[in-house]
Design a protein around this motif. Structure first.
Motif, PDB file in Angstrom:
ATOM      1  N   UNK A 142      65.443  42.432  15.479  1.00 56.54           N
ATOM      2  CA  UNK A 142      64.735  43.621  15.018  1.00 56.54           C
ATOM      3  C   UNK A 142      63.687  43.298  13.980  1.00 56.54           C
ATOM      4  N   UNK A 143      62.699  44.198  13.859  1.00 59.56           N
ATOM      5  CA  UNK A 143      61.691  44.093  12.807  1.00 59.56           C
ATOM      6  C   UNK A 143      61.370  45.514  12.349  1.00 59.56           C
ATOM      7  N   UNK A 144      61.400  45.703  11.038  1.00 59.01           N
ATOM      8  CA  UNK A 144      61.236  47.035  10.465  1.00 59.01           C
ATOM      9  C   UNK A 144      60.435  46.913   9.175  1.00 59.01           C
ATOM     10  N   UNK A 145      59.556  47.856   8.933  1.00 58.95           N
ATOM     11  CA  UNK A 145      58.703  47.788   7.748  1.00 58.95           C
ATOM     12  C   UNK A 145      59.534  47.795   6.469  1.00 58.95           C
ATOM     13  N   UNK A 146      60.559  48.620   6.421  1.00 61.17           N
ATOM     14  CA  UNK A 146      61.382  48.714   5.208  1.00 61.17           C
ATOM     15  C   UNK A 146      62.389  47.577   5.099  1.00 61.17           C
ATOM     16  N   UNK A 147      63.002  47.188   6.219  1.00 61.78           N
ATOM     17  CA  UNK A 147      64.122  46.241   6.182  1.00 61.78           C
ATOM     18  C   UNK A 147      63.766  44.820   6.590  1.00 61.78           C
ATOM     19  N   UNK A 148      62.546  44.593   7.024  1.00 64.49           N
ATOM     20  CA  UNK A 148      62.109  43.246   7.343  1.00 64.49           C
ATOM     21  C   UNK A 148      62.569  42.768   8.712  1.00 64.49           C
ATOM     22  N   UNK A 149      62.658  41.448   8.834  1.00 63.89           N
ATOM     23  CA  UNK A 149      63.065  40.792  10.082  1.00 63.89           C
ATOM     24  C   UNK A 149      64.569  40.560  10.025  1.00 63.89           C
ATOM     25  N   UNK A 150      65.291  41.024  11.039  1.00 69.15           N
ATOM     26  CA  UNK A 150      66.755  40.968  10.992  1.00 69.15           C
ATOM     27  C   UNK A 150      67.330  40.412  12.289  1.00 69.15           C
ATOM     28  N   UNK A 151      68.549  39.900  12.186  1.00 68.66           N
ATOM     29  CA  UNK A 151      69.240  39.374  13.362  1.00 68.66           C
ATOM     30  C   UNK A 151      70.699  39.811  13.321  1.00 68.66           C
ATOM     31  N   UNK A 195      54.430  41.564  23.136  1.00 68.59           N
ATOM     32  CA  UNK A 195      53.934  41.732  24.500  1.00 68.59           C
ATOM     33  C   UNK A 195      52.976  42.908  24.673  1.00 68.59           C
ATOM     34  N   UNK A 196      52.934  43.827  23.729  1.00 65.45           N
ATOM     35  CA  UNK A 196      52.033  44.971  23.861  1.00 65.45           C
ATOM     36  C   UNK A 196      51.595  45.450  22.482  1.00 65.45           C
ATOM     37  N   UNK A 197      50.551  46.233  22.460  1.00 66.58           N
ATOM     38  CA  UNK A 197      49.987  46.692  21.195  1.00 66.58           C
ATOM     39  C   UNK A 197      50.971  47.582  20.446  1.00 66.58           C
ATOM     40  N   UNK A 252      51.824  49.959  12.358  1.00 67.88           N
ATOM     41  CA  UNK A 252      52.206  48.550  12.289  1.00 67.88           C
ATOM     42  C   UNK A 252      50.978  47.662  12.121  1.00 67.88           C
ATOM     43  N   UNK A 253      49.928  47.954  12.856  1.00 64.74           N
ATOM     44  CA  UNK A 253      48.725  47.131  12.753  1.00 64.74           C
ATOM     45  C   UNK A 253      48.154  47.167  11.342  1.00 64.74           C
ATOM     46  N   UNK A 254      48.146  48.331  10.744  1.00 62.23           N
ATOM     47  CA  UNK A 254      47.646  48.460   9.375  1.00 62.23           C
ATOM     48  C   UNK A 254      48.557  47.724   8.393  1.00 62.23           C
ATOM     49  N   UNK A 300      47.636  44.468   6.060  1.00 58.53           N
ATOM     50  CA  UNK A 300      47.766  44.521   4.600  1.00 58.53           C
ATOM     51  C   UNK A 300      48.581  43.356   4.049  1.00 58.53           C
ATOM     52  N   UNK A 301      49.455  42.780   4.892  1.00 54.67           N
ATOM     53  CA  UNK A 301      50.297  41.657   4.479  1.00 54.67           C
ATOM     54  C   UNK A 301      49.725  40.309   4.926  1.00 54.67           C
ATOM     55  N   UNK A 302      48.523  40.327   5.465  1.00 51.23           N
ATOM     56  CA  UNK A 302      47.858  39.103   5.945  1.00 51.23           C
ATOM     57  C   UNK A 302      48.663  38.386   7.025  1.00 51.23           C
ATOM     58  N   UNK A 303      49.303  39.167   7.881  1.00 53.67           N
ATOM     59  CA  UNK A 303      50.046  38.625   9.021  1.00 53.67           C
ATOM     60  C   UNK A 303      49.193  38.802  10.276  1.00 53.67           C
TER      61      UNK A 303
END
Length: 252
Positions: free
Chosen positions: A175-184, A232-234, A239-241, A245-248
């Motif tokens: 998973x990936x979430x703006x508040x909780x980050x990258x999780x497994x 795989x898709x936009x 998320x794009x913004x 903002x995080x230079x990713x």
């Protein structure tokens, strides 16, 4: 066929077709419909499927590990798109760490034309897949075998990973979430991904679009800690913004 083999086959069919029907499974596996219902009931109790009238549908449970054979067959088209896109980042002579996730492992199929590549991986299947690459340098992390994912994990594997400094680390997550980050979904895999990211100059997360705005059990990293996210898709404009903002860098 053993009961566990039949249930794994049912799971595989379910995640490929999107649903299963009791009567069809009964015919396919040459067992009674009652046997199939018991199989589905057990899978339902384990949180892997949701029983419906006359069959079952998949469950998106982000804290449960599906067997490797099933994950490998799920969302294949999306994984191929991701792997093809991100493969363009790499060049001859690169040193790359790749985790045992099915999405990250798919990348290997798209970079086999490159020369003098160094691969460090905790994937048993990846080691076998690359055994014919005579001009590549293939390193195993060692560690304890995690049978469900055919991966090598644990403190000894993490120590080896942290002893290297590589050009790229390629990992996936649940998973990936703006508040909780990258999780497994489990601590051992999360720690391996953390170690790989910490050892890499460029950190790449490969993740299909169904994992966005999802949170699993264990945090791997803040989103801002990775350099590239390939999907795989936009994703949504939000998320794009956020990633900008995080230079990713976002690749899709």
């Amino acid at each position: 066929m053993l009961a566990i083999e039949r249930r794994n086959a049912i799971l595989s069919k379910l995640y490929i077709d999107g649903k299963v029907i009791v009567s069809e499974l009964s015919t396919e596996f040459d067992v009674t419909e009652e046997t199939i219902r018991r199989d589905l009931e057990k899978l339902d109790k384990e949180g892997l499927v949701k029983k419906t009238y006359g069959g079952a549908v998949p469950v998106q449970n982000f804290s449960t590990d599906l067997p490797h054979t099933i994950r490998k067959k799920a969302n294949v088209e999306a994984k191929q798109k991701i792997a093809e896109k991100i493969s363009r980042v790499f060049n001859d002579g690169d040193c790359i760490m790749i985790d045992a996730s099915s999405t990250a492992q798919m990348v290997l199929n798209f970079i086999k034309h490159l020369k003098n590549i160094t691969i460090i991986t905790n994937s048993v299947e990846g080691l076998i897949e690359l055994s014919d690459k005579e001009d590549w340098h293939i390193y195993s992390t060692g560690g304890k075998l995690k049978k469900s994912s055919l991966s090598l994990v644990g403190p000894s594997a993490q120590r080896l990973i942290r002893g290297y400094h590589v050009d790229y680390a390629v990992c996936s997550s649940k998973g990936i979430d703006i508040a909780n980050g990258i999780t497994d979904s489990n601590e051992k895999d999360s720690e391996m991904k953390q170690a790989m990211f910490d050892s890499a100059q460029t950190k790449i997360l490969v993740i299909d679009s169904s994992k966005f705005d999802k949170t699993s059990l264990i945090k791997v990293s803040d989103v801002s800690n990775v350099d590239i996210i390939a999907t795989d898709s936009e994703p949504s404009a939000n998320w794009e913004e956020y990633l900008k903002s995080k230079n990713v860098e976002l690749i899709y």
